[in-house]
Write a protein that holds these residues in place. Structure first.
Motif, PDB file in Angstrom:
ATOM      1  N   HIS A 196       0.832  -1.207   0.000  1.00 51.04           N
ATOM      2  CA  HIS A 196       0.000   0.000   0.000  1.00 51.04           C
ATOM      3  C   HIS A 196       0.864   1.254   0.000  1.00 51.04           C
ATOM      4  O   HIS A 196       0.599   2.208  -0.749  1.00 51.04           O
ATOM      5  N   HIS A 197       1.893   1.274   0.827  1.00 50.33           N
ATOM      6  CA  HIS A 197       2.784   2.433   0.905  1.00 50.33           C
ATOM      7  C   HIS A 197       3.448   2.698  -0.442  1.00 50.33           C
ATOM      8  O   HIS A 197       3.526   3.846  -0.894  1.00 50.33           O
ATOM      9  N   ALA A 198       3.939   1.646  -1.077  1.00 57.97           N
ATOM     10  CA  ALA A 198       4.589   1.811  -2.377  1.00 57.97           C
ATOM     11  C   ALA A 198       3.615   2.362  -3.421  1.00 57.97           C
ATOM     12  O   ALA A 198       3.954   3.289  -4.164  1.00 57.97           O
ATOM     13  N   ILE A 199       2.408   1.812  -3.446  1.00 56.70           N
ATOM     14  CA  ILE A 199       1.418   2.256  -4.430  1.00 56.70           C
ATOM     15  C   ILE A 199       0.992   3.696  -4.164  1.00 56.70           C
ATOM     16  O   ILE A 199       0.966   4.523  -5.075  1.00 56.70           O
ATOM     17  N   SER A 200       0.668   4.008  -2.921  1.00 57.71           N
ATOM     18  CA  SER A 200       0.123   5.336  -2.604  1.00 57.71           C
ATOM     19  C   SER A 200       1.180   6.436  -2.632  1.00 57.71           C
ATOM     20  O   SER A 200       0.832   7.611  -2.652  1.00 57.71           O
ATOM     21  N   ASN A 201       2.457   6.076  -2.660  1.00 57.40           N
ATOM     22  CA  ASN A 201       3.529   7.070  -2.724  1.00 57.40           C
ATOM     23  C   ASN A 201       4.281   7.034  -4.055  1.00 57.40           C
ATOM     24  O   ASN A 201       5.415   7.494  -4.136  1.00 57.40           O
ATOM     25  N   GLN A 202       3.625   6.480  -5.079  1.00 51.75           N
ATOM     26  CA  GLN A 202       4.205   6.402  -6.415  1.00 51.75           C
ATOM     27  C   GLN A 202       5.615   5.794  -6.383  1.00 51.75           C
ATOM     28  O   GLN A 202       6.523   6.242  -7.071  1.00 51.75           O
ATOM     29  N   ARG A 203       5.780   4.738  -5.593  1.00 57.53           N
ATOM     30  CA  ARG A 203       7.063   4.049  -5.488  1.00 57.53           C
ATOM     31  C   ARG A 203       6.924   2.580  -5.876  1.00 57.53           C
ATOM     32  O   ARG A 203       7.696   1.748  -5.459  1.00 57.53           O
ATOM     33  N   GLN A 204       5.911   2.301  -6.673  1.00 58.72           N
ATOM     34  CA  GLN A 204       5.653   0.920  -7.059  1.00 58.72           C
ATOM     35  C   GLN A 204       6.671   0.476  -8.102  1.00 58.72           C
ATOM     36  O   GLN A 204       6.585   0.838  -9.266  1.00 58.72           O
ATOM     37  N   ASP A 205       7.628  -0.325  -7.667  1.00 56.70           N
ATOM     38  CA  ASP A 205       8.671  -0.834  -8.554  1.00 56.70           C
ATOM     39  C   ASP A 205       8.511  -2.332  -8.772  1.00 56.70           C
ATOM     40  O   ASP A 205       9.481  -3.066  -8.902  1.00 56.70           O
ATOM     41  N   PHE A 206       7.287  -2.762  -8.828  1.00 59.20           N
ATOM     42  CA  PHE A 206       6.924  -4.172  -8.989  1.00 59.20           C
ATOM     43  C   PHE A 206       5.587  -4.233  -9.694  1.00 59.20           C
ATOM     44  O   PHE A 206       4.865  -3.239  -9.764  1.00 59.20           O
ATOM     45  N   VAL A 207       5.271  -5.413 -10.212  1.00 59.00           N
ATOM     46  CA  VAL A 207       3.959  -5.652 -10.799  1.00 59.00           C
ATOM     47  C   VAL A 207       3.165  -6.444  -9.769  1.00 59.00           C
ATOM     48  O   VAL A 207       3.592  -7.521  -9.342  1.00 59.00           O
ATOM     49  N   LEU A 208       2.042  -5.891  -9.371  1.00 57.34           N
ATOM     50  CA  LEU A 208       1.166  -6.549  -8.402  1.00 57.34           C
ATOM     51  C   LEU A 208       0.199  -7.436  -9.176  1.00 57.34           C
ATOM     52  O   LEU A 208      -0.536  -6.957 -10.040  1.00 57.34           O
ATOM     53  N   VAL A 209       0.219  -8.737  -8.869  1.00 58.47           N
ATOM     54  CA  VAL A 209      -0.570  -9.704  -9.629  1.00 58.47           C
ATOM     55  C   VAL A 209      -1.591 -10.374  -8.727  1.00 58.47           C
ATOM     56  O   VAL A 209      -1.247 -11.039  -7.754  1.00 58.47           O
ATOM     57  N   ASP A 210      -2.849 -10.185  -9.063  1.00 54.64           N
ATOM     58  CA  ASP A 210      -3.954 -10.888  -8.415  1.00 54.64           C
ATOM     59  C   ASP A 210      -4.076 -12.222  -9.137  1.00 54.64           C
ATOM     60  O   ASP A 210      -4.363 -12.262 -10.325  1.00 54.64           O
TER      61      ASP A 210
END
Length: 141
Positions: free
Chosen positions: A34-48
């Motif tokens: 959540h922190h990574a996504i909400s702070n524009q720091r997502q350096d991964f692909v989140l897979v459901d």
């Protein structure tokens, strides 16, 4: 008299450090995602890795849906080989993340499991978003 907790002695501090540090190589949690996504720091692909229908009912914003049986080279071709995948499923009662992680590892892809899955995400107070039916949305315009 020893309790069931202390009957087996705890590991040494060095062993504990190695073990818990190693766990973080394999797992992340809902807060960190959540922190990574909400702070524009997502350096991964989140897979459901759940099925299409469950994904459509509600998923983490920004996640892509690739059910674990469909994790293959063809469906991952758009991602560079060094892409880190973070997989999640329904929750602790589901082993879809392990199945997905095994498939990704066999494909030589970096992977971590988001512990807790959807259950953990909701328990932390975060929200899911439903899949947008674009055809239906366009019909209303």
């Amino acid at each position: 008299m020893l309790s069931a907790v202390s009957r087996v002695p705890a590991a040494t501090s060095e062993q504990a450090l190695a073990h818990f540090s190693r766990l973080l190589e394999f797992e992340t949690d809902c807060w960190d995602v959540h922190h990574a996504i909400s702070n524009q720091r997502q350096d991964f692909v989140l897979v459901d890795v759940r099925g299409d229908e469950l994904f459509a009912q509600g998923h983490i914003a920004g996640a892509v849906n690739i059910p674990h049986p469909r994790l293959n080279e063809k469906n991952l071709a758009q991602y560079p080989p060094e892409t880190l995948f973070v997989v999640y499923c329904a929750g602790p009662h589901c082993n879809g993340t392990e199945k997905a992680a095994i498939r990704l590892a066999k494909l030589g892809r970096p992977v971590k499991k988001m512990i807790g899955g959807v259950t953990g995400w909701l328990d932390e107070g975060f929200e899911l978003v439903p899949e947008v039916d674009y055809a239906q949305a366009l019909a209303k315009v």
